[in-house]
Design a protein around this motif. Structure first.
Motif, PDB file in Angstrom:
ATOM      1  N   CYS A 196     -25.897 -18.432   0.872  1.00 42.35           N
ATOM      2  CA  CYS A 196     -25.630 -18.161   2.261  1.00 42.35           C
ATOM      3  C   CYS A 196     -24.384 -16.950   2.485  1.00 42.35           C
ATOM      4  CB  CYS A 196     -24.570 -19.538   2.950  1.00 42.35           C
ATOM      5  SG  CYS A 196     -25.609 -20.969   2.768  1.00 42.35           S
ATOM      6  N   ARG A 197     -24.407 -16.541   3.585  1.00 38.66           N
ATOM      7  CA  ARG A 197     -23.837 -15.492   3.972  1.00 38.66           C
ATOM      8  C   ARG A 197     -22.180 -15.534   4.143  1.00 38.66           C
ATOM      9  NH1 ARG A 197     -24.747 -12.890   0.632  1.00 38.66           N
ATOM     10  NH2 ARG A 197     -23.490 -11.052   1.415  1.00 38.66           N
ATOM     11  N   PRO A 198     -21.332 -15.100   4.017  1.00 42.10           N
ATOM     12  CA  PRO A 198     -19.849 -15.525   4.489  1.00 42.10           C
ATOM     13  C   PRO A 198     -19.698 -15.250   6.047  1.00 42.10           C
ATOM     14  CG  PRO A 198     -19.714 -13.311   3.323  1.00 42.10           C
ATOM     15  CD  PRO A 198     -21.279 -14.005   3.084  1.00 42.10           C
ATOM     16  N   ALA A 199     -18.813 -15.836   6.644  1.00 42.04           N
ATOM     17  CA  ALA A 199     -18.617 -15.857   7.925  1.00 42.04           C
ATOM     18  C   ALA A 199     -17.215 -15.360   8.356  1.00 42.04           C
ATOM     19  CB  ALA A 199     -18.904 -17.154   8.671  1.00 42.04           C
ATOM     20  N   THR A 200     -17.131 -14.684   9.388  1.00 41.58           N
ATOM     21  CA  THR A 200     -15.930 -13.912   9.969  1.00 41.58           C
ATOM     22  C   THR A 200     -15.782 -14.628  11.215  1.00 41.58           C
ATOM     23  OG1 THR A 200     -15.688 -11.945   8.663  1.00 41.58           O
ATOM     24  CG2 THR A 200     -14.535 -12.050  10.715  1.00 41.58           C
ATOM     25  N   PHE A 201     -14.779 -15.256  11.509  1.00 42.88           N
ATOM     26  CA  PHE A 201     -14.766 -16.107  13.011  1.00 42.88           C
ATOM     27  C   PHE A 201     -13.533 -14.994  13.820  1.00 42.88           C
ATOM     28  CE2 PHE A 201     -15.545 -19.203  10.093  1.00 42.88           C
ATOM     29  CZ  PHE A 201     -16.474 -19.897  10.673  1.00 42.88           C
ATOM     30  N   HIS A 202     -13.925 -14.663  15.026  1.00 42.73           N
ATOM     31  CA  HIS A 202     -13.135 -13.799  16.160  1.00 42.73           C
ATOM     32  C   HIS A 202     -12.764 -14.848  17.148  1.00 42.73           C
ATOM     33  CE1 HIS A 202     -11.922 -10.816  18.708  1.00 42.73           C
ATOM     34  NE2 HIS A 202     -12.843 -11.377  19.660  1.00 42.73           N
ATOM     35  N   ARG A 203     -11.381 -15.349  17.155  1.00 40.25           N
ATOM     36  CA  ARG A 203     -11.035 -15.817  18.248  1.00 40.25           C
ATOM     37  C   ARG A 203     -10.785 -15.159  19.366  1.00 40.25           C
ATOM     38  NH1 ARG A 203     -10.267 -17.299  12.522  1.00 40.25           N
ATOM     39  NH2 ARG A 203      -9.537 -19.529  12.441  1.00 40.25           N
ATOM     40  N   HIS A 204     -11.383 -15.387  20.476  1.00 38.31           N
ATOM     41  CA  HIS A 204     -11.383 -14.787  21.555  1.00 38.31           C
ATOM     42  C   HIS A 204     -10.319 -14.985  22.526  1.00 38.31           C
ATOM     43  CE1 HIS A 204     -13.208 -10.984  23.494  1.00 38.31           C
ATOM     44  NE2 HIS A 204     -13.251 -11.528  24.760  1.00 38.31           N
ATOM     45  N   GLU A 205      -9.407 -14.237  22.872  1.00 39.44           N
ATOM     46  CA  GLU A 205      -8.495 -14.695  23.861  1.00 39.44           C
ATOM     47  C   GLU A 205      -8.609 -14.061  25.270  1.00 39.44           C
ATOM     48  OE1 GLU A 205      -6.082 -16.506  24.963  1.00 39.44           O
ATOM     49  OE2 GLU A 205      -4.792 -16.718  23.612  1.00 39.44           O
ATOM     50  N   GLY A 206      -7.892 -14.736  26.133  1.00 39.37           N
ATOM     51  CA  GLY A 206      -8.275 -14.386  27.630  1.00 39.37           C
ATOM     52  C   GLY A 206      -6.940 -15.008  28.404  1.00 39.37           C
ATOM     53  N   HIS A 207      -6.411 -14.257  29.403  1.00 35.41           N
ATOM     54  CA  HIS A 207      -5.607 -14.583  29.919  1.00 35.41           C
ATOM     55  C   HIS A 207      -5.784 -14.840  31.661  1.00 35.41           C
ATOM     56  CE1 HIS A 207      -3.248 -12.769  26.904  1.00 35.41           C
ATOM     57  NE2 HIS A 207      -2.750 -13.824  26.660  1.00 35.41           N
ATOM     58  N   PHE A 208      -6.083 -16.104  32.068  1.00 32.70           N
ATOM     59  CA  PHE A 208      -6.705 -16.258  33.331  1.00 32.70           C
ATOM     60  C   PHE A 208      -5.674 -16.157  34.757  1.00 32.70           C
ATOM     61  CE2 PHE A 208      -9.996 -17.720  30.448  1.00 32.70           C
ATOM     62  CZ  PHE A 208     -11.185 -17.128  30.867  1.00 32.70           C
ATOM     63  N   THR A 209      -6.063 -15.917  35.787  1.00 32.64           N
ATOM     64  CA  THR A 209      -5.089 -15.845  36.942  1.00 32.64           C
ATOM     65  C   THR A 209      -5.899 -16.235  37.938  1.00 32.64           C
ATOM     66  OG1 THR A 209      -3.669 -13.971  36.130  1.00 32.64           O
ATOM     67  CG2 THR A 209      -3.538 -14.783  38.444  1.00 32.64           C
ATOM     68  N   ILE A 210      -5.415 -17.478  38.559  1.00 35.02           N
ATOM     69  CA  ILE A 210      -6.375 -18.088  39.531  1.00 35.02           C
ATOM     70  C   ILE A 210      -5.423 -18.081  40.858  1.00 35.02           C
ATOM     71  CG2 ILE A 210      -7.551 -20.515  40.222  1.00 35.02           C
ATOM     72  CD1 ILE A 210      -8.172 -19.636  37.319  1.00 35.02           C
ATOM     73  N   ASP A 211      -6.265 -17.260  41.574  1.00 34.49           N
ATOM     74  CA  ASP A 211      -5.569 -16.816  42.864  1.00 34.49           C
ATOM     75  C   ASP A 211      -5.806 -17.838  43.932  1.00 34.49           C
ATOM     76  OD1 ASP A 211      -4.285 -14.361  42.386  1.00 34.49           O
ATOM     77  OD2 ASP A 211      -5.881 -13.301  42.706  1.00 34.49           O
ATOM     78  N   LEU A 212      -4.812 -18.392  44.653  1.00 29.93           N
ATOM     79  CA  LEU A 212      -5.033 -19.496  45.745  1.00 29.93           C
ATOM     80  C   LEU A 212      -4.802 -18.845  46.914  1.00 29.93           C
ATOM     81  CD1 LEU A 212      -2.866 -22.127  44.161  1.00 29.93           C
ATOM     82  CD2 LEU A 212      -5.176 -21.900  43.602  1.00 29.93           C
ATOM     83  N   GLU A 213      -5.394 -19.595  48.079  1.00 31.59           N
ATOM     84  CA  GLU A 213      -5.501 -19.035  49.273  1.00 31.59           C
ATOM     85  C   GLU A 213      -3.966 -18.644  50.002  1.00 31.59           C
ATOM     86  OE1 GLU A 213      -7.835 -21.341  51.721  1.00 31.59           O
ATOM     87  OE2 GLU A 213      -9.731 -21.005  50.903  1.00 31.59           O
ATOM     88  N   ASP A 214      -3.039 -19.617  49.574  1.00 35.93           N
ATOM     89  CA  ASP A 214      -1.671 -19.224  50.242  1.00 35.93           C
ATOM     90  C   ASP A 214      -0.884 -18.350  49.418  1.00 35.93           C
ATOM     91  OD1 ASP A 214      -1.258 -20.593  47.790  1.00 35.93           O
ATOM     92  OD2 ASP A 214      -0.254 -22.420  48.419  1.00 35.93           O
ATOM     93  N   GLY A 215      -1.615 -17.366  48.576  1.00 35.94           N
ATOM     94  CA  GLY A 215      -0.757 -16.452  47.764  1.00 35.94           C
ATOM     95  C   GLY A 215      -0.497 -17.147  46.535  1.00 35.94           C
ATOM     96  N   GLU A 216      -0.334 -18.252  46.087  1.00 32.86           N
ATOM     97  CA  GLU A 216       0.182 -18.879  44.912  1.00 32.86           C
ATOM     98  C   GLU A 216      -0.733 -18.435  43.820  1.00 32.86           C
ATOM     99  OE1 GLU A 216       2.804 -20.679  44.093  1.00 32.86           O
ATOM    100  OE2 GLU A 216       3.552 -20.686  46.029  1.00 32.86           O
TER     101      GLU A 216
END
Length: 549
Positions: A196-216
Motif C-alpha cells: 500500500c502507499r503511505p498517506a498524508t492527511f491535510h486537516r483543512h481549517e476554516g473560520h465561518f462567520t454567520i451574518d444575522l439579519e439584526d447585524g449580529e
C-alpha cells in the motif's frame, strides 16, 4: 500466480487451522485495504478444491461492483467460472458470488447447496454481518451448514456495539478470534512492505462567520463552537446545525444561488487537492482524485465546483442514477481526473490510480473512514513511488481517526518529501525534468496543463490558482468564510425539532401540491388539520412512515 509473502503465509496458516487441526471452521484474514485479500482468499479456495475438501465456493460481497471484481479474480486464480446470483434465483449449482443485500431472499437456495455440497463461504467485509440486522440474520441461517467460513476484513472495528455472526468482538469493538485462526496485516505493515502507499492527511481549517439579519454575527471554527444568542437558542436543532462539520458540508454559492464559490470552504479544499493531484501526475500520469460526499446535492455541487475550477467535468456516481457501476468501471480505465461519489466507491472497490481524497462523509465512524482511505492507498505496482493525500475538515473526530492511521505507519512512511523533483515518462518510465516538453529517450510529448486562475473576492482580479494573496490588491486568500443564516442552513432543514436532510426536503417539495390538493378535496377535517400543523418539508417523511405501516 506469484503470491506476495503475506498471502503465502496466510494460505499456510489457513490450511493448518482448517484442514490439519480442524478446531474451528472459521478462519479470519484481517488485512489492510489494498493489501490483496481477494487474491489470498481465492488461493485458499483453490487449495481446498485441489485437496478435495470442498465442492463449491460462495462469496458474499458488499455491492455489485465488488461482486464483479470477485468473479474476475476467482477465475484468474482457480480457472473456474464464478456466477453472480440475485434474489430472484432459486437454485445454485456453480461457484457463485452475491451481495449481502441478496442473502435474505436467497436463504433457501444457500441452505440447500450447503446441505448437499461441501461449501467454502467467503465473507467479504464482515462488518455487514450484524446479528440484529437482516443481512446478519439471513447469513447466519443460510450458511449454518457450510463446511468452512473464510472471513475477510480490512477494518476490524465496530463502534455500534452490535454482535456479528461467525466472529466475536470485544468490549472495545475489536475482533476477538483465536490467534491461530487469524492472519493479520496492518496498514502500517502493508505500507512498509510496499503493498500500500503511505498517506498524508491535510486537516483543512476554516473560520465561518454567520451574518444575522439584526447585524449580529456567529463565529464558528473547528476550535470554536457556535455561541448562540438567547433568541436563537430557542430554535430547536440550530446549535447542531451550526457545527463546524455541518458548515464544512454546506454548499456555498455566488449571489446567483447557482454558481459554486471558488473562494468558499470547499473551493479551498479543491484548490489544495488539485495542487497535490497535479504533482502526483508527474509521477503517475493517470492519477485520479475521489470526492466522498454526504448527499446527492453536495455531490452535484462538488462536481460543478471542480468543473469550474479545473475546466474538466468530473464523473459523478450515486445510487439514484442509472448504470453507476458502468461509470465507475469506465473511470477506472480512463485518465479522467476526478470522480465524485455518494456511498458508491467505498469498501472493496479497486481503482488503483486514485491518489487524492476529498473527504466530506455522511457517516462519522472509524470504519467508514478507514474504508475511504483504502480507496486511495492501493499500489499500482513495484514502480509506484507515489503518496496518497487526504484532505478533510479539521474536525476532532476525523483527526482522531487520522492520528491512529498515522501511528500505524513507520517514521519513514510518515515523512512527506514534498513536491516531486522530476517527472516520469508514461511511455518508457524514463525520468525527466519537470519543465521538459519531450522525453529525451523516446520522444514522448508531455501534456502541458493550462494555467488555472481564481478571482479575488475583494477586487475581482484574476490570480494563479496557487496564489496565497491577490497580485492586484494584496488581499490574502485565507480561511475566513462569510455566510448568511439561510446559507448556513441550506444543507437540510430544521423545523419544529426535526432534522430533515436536503433530499427529503426536495422530495416533499415535489409532492406538496398534489398532496395538499388531494387532502383538501377529501373533506377530511382531521387530515386537513394535520397538514396545517406539519410543515411541508416533513411531508415526505410522513408519507414513508405511513407506507411502512
Amino acid at each position: 500466480m506469484m503470491l506476495r509473502p503475506w498471502q503465502t503465509e496466510a494460505l499456510q496458516k489457513a490450511l493448518r487451522w482448517l484442514v490439519e487441526r480442524r478446531e474451528d471452521k472459521h478462519f479470519l484474514i484481517n488485512a489492510a485495504p489494498g493489501a490483496g485479500k481477494t487474491i489470498a482468499a481465492c488461493t485458499i479456495a483453490k487449495h481446498l478444491i485441489d485437496l478435495g475438501e470442498i465442492d463449491r465456493v460462495v462469496v458474499i460481497a458488499p455491492r455489485v461492483e465488488v461482486v464483479k471484481q470477485w468473479g474476475r479474480d476467482f477465475h484468474t486464480v482457480t480457472n473456474r467460472f464464478m456466477g453472480r446470483v440475485t434474489g430472484s434465483d432459486d437454485e445454485i449449482d456453480i461457484d457463485v458470488c452475491a451481495t449481502w443485500a441478496a442473502v435474505q431472499s436467497l436463504r433457501d437456495a444457500f441452505q440447500a447447496v450447503c446441505k448437499t455440497s461441501r461449501v467454502l463461504l467467503i465473507c467479504d467485509e464482515h462488518h455487514h454481518a450484524a446479528v440484529a440486522a437482516a443481512w446478519g440474520t439471513g447469513a447466519e441461517g443460510a450458511f449454518a451448514d457450510a463446511k468452512y467460513v473464510l472471513v475477510l476484513t480490512g477494518t476490524p472495528i465496530r463502534s455500534d456495539g452490535k454482535k456479528s455472526v461467525w466472529i466475536a468482538y470485544d468490549d472495545q469493538g475489536q475482533i476477538d478470534h483465536p490467534e491461530d485462526g487469524t492472519y493479520s496485516l496492518s496498514y502500517g505493515e502493508a505500507v512498509d512492505l510496499a503493498y500500500c502507499r503511505p498517506a498524508t492527511f491535510h486537516r483543512h481549517e476554516g473560520h465561518f462567520t454567520i451574518d444575522l439579519e439584526d447585524g449580529e454575527k456567529i463565529l464558528v471554527s473547528s476550535r470554536q463552537p457556535a455561541e448562540l444568542t438567547p433568541t436563537l437558542k430557542r430554535m430547536p436543532g440550530l446549535q447542531r446545525a451550526l457545527t463546524f462539520f455541518k458548515l464544512a458540508c454546506t454548499p456555498q454559492y455566488e449571489a446567483d444561488g447557482r454558481t459554486p464559490r471558488t473562494d468558499g470552504y470547499q473551493g479551498t479544499m479543491v484548490e489544495w487537492a488539485t495542487a497535490k493531484l497535479n504533482d502526483l501526475r508527474y509521477r503517475m500520469p493517470n492519477a485520479g482524485g475521489l470526492v466522498i460526499a454526504p448527499s446527492i446535492e453536495m455531490a452535484e455541487y462538488m462536481a460543478l465546483l471542480i468543473e469550474r475550477m479545473e475546466g474538466e467535468k468530473p464523473v459523478i456516481v450515486h445510487s439514484q442514477m442509472q448504470n453507476a457501476e458502468g461509470k465507475i468501471e469506465s473511470f477506472r480505465h480512463t485518465d479522467k481526473r476526478w470522480i465524485v461519489s455518494v456511498a458508491m466507491i467505498s469498501e472493496g472497490v479497486d481503482i488503483s490510480r486514485l491518489r487524492v481524497l476529498i473527504y466530506l462523509p455522511n457517516a462519522l465512524t472509524e470504519l467508514a473512514f478507514r474504508q475511504a482511505i483504502g480507496r486511495v492507498v492501493r499500489s499500482a505496482g513495484p514502480e509506484d513511488d507515489t503518496r496518497a493525500y487526504v484532505v478533510m475538515p479539521s474536525f476532532d473526530v476525523l483527526e482522531a481517526f487520522a492520528r491512529r492511521v498515522e501511528e500505524e505507519m513507520s517514521a519513514d512512511a510518515r515523512r512527506d518529501d514534498g513536491p516531486p523533483k522530476t517527472k516520469k515518462c508514461p511511455a518508457c518510465t524514463t525520468e525527466a525534468q519537470l519543465g521538459a516538453k519531450f522525453c529525451d529517450v523516446c520522444g514522448y510529448e508531455f501534456p502541458q496543463a493550462p494555467p488555472r486562475f481564481k478571482a479575488c473576492s475583494t477586487c475581482g482580479g484574476l490570480n494563479q490558482q496557487s496564489a496565497r494573496s491577490c497580485q492586484h490588491c494584496g488581499a490574502a486568500f485565507g480561511t475566513d468564510f462569510i455566510l448568511t443564516l439561510d446559507e448556513a442552513l441550506r444543507e437540510g432543514t430544521i423545523v419544529r425539532g426535526m432534522d430533515i436532510d436536503e433530499d427529503e426536503v426536495r422530495e416533499a417539495e415535489g409532492m406538496a401540491d398534489t398532496m395538499r390538493r388531494n387532502i383538501f378535496a377529501s373533506g377530511d377535517e382531521k387530515l386537513v388539520q394535520m397538514i396545517r400543523q406539519l410543515p411541508e418539508e416533513s411531508w415526505a417523511r410522513l408519507k414513508r412512515m405511513m407506507d411502512d405501516k
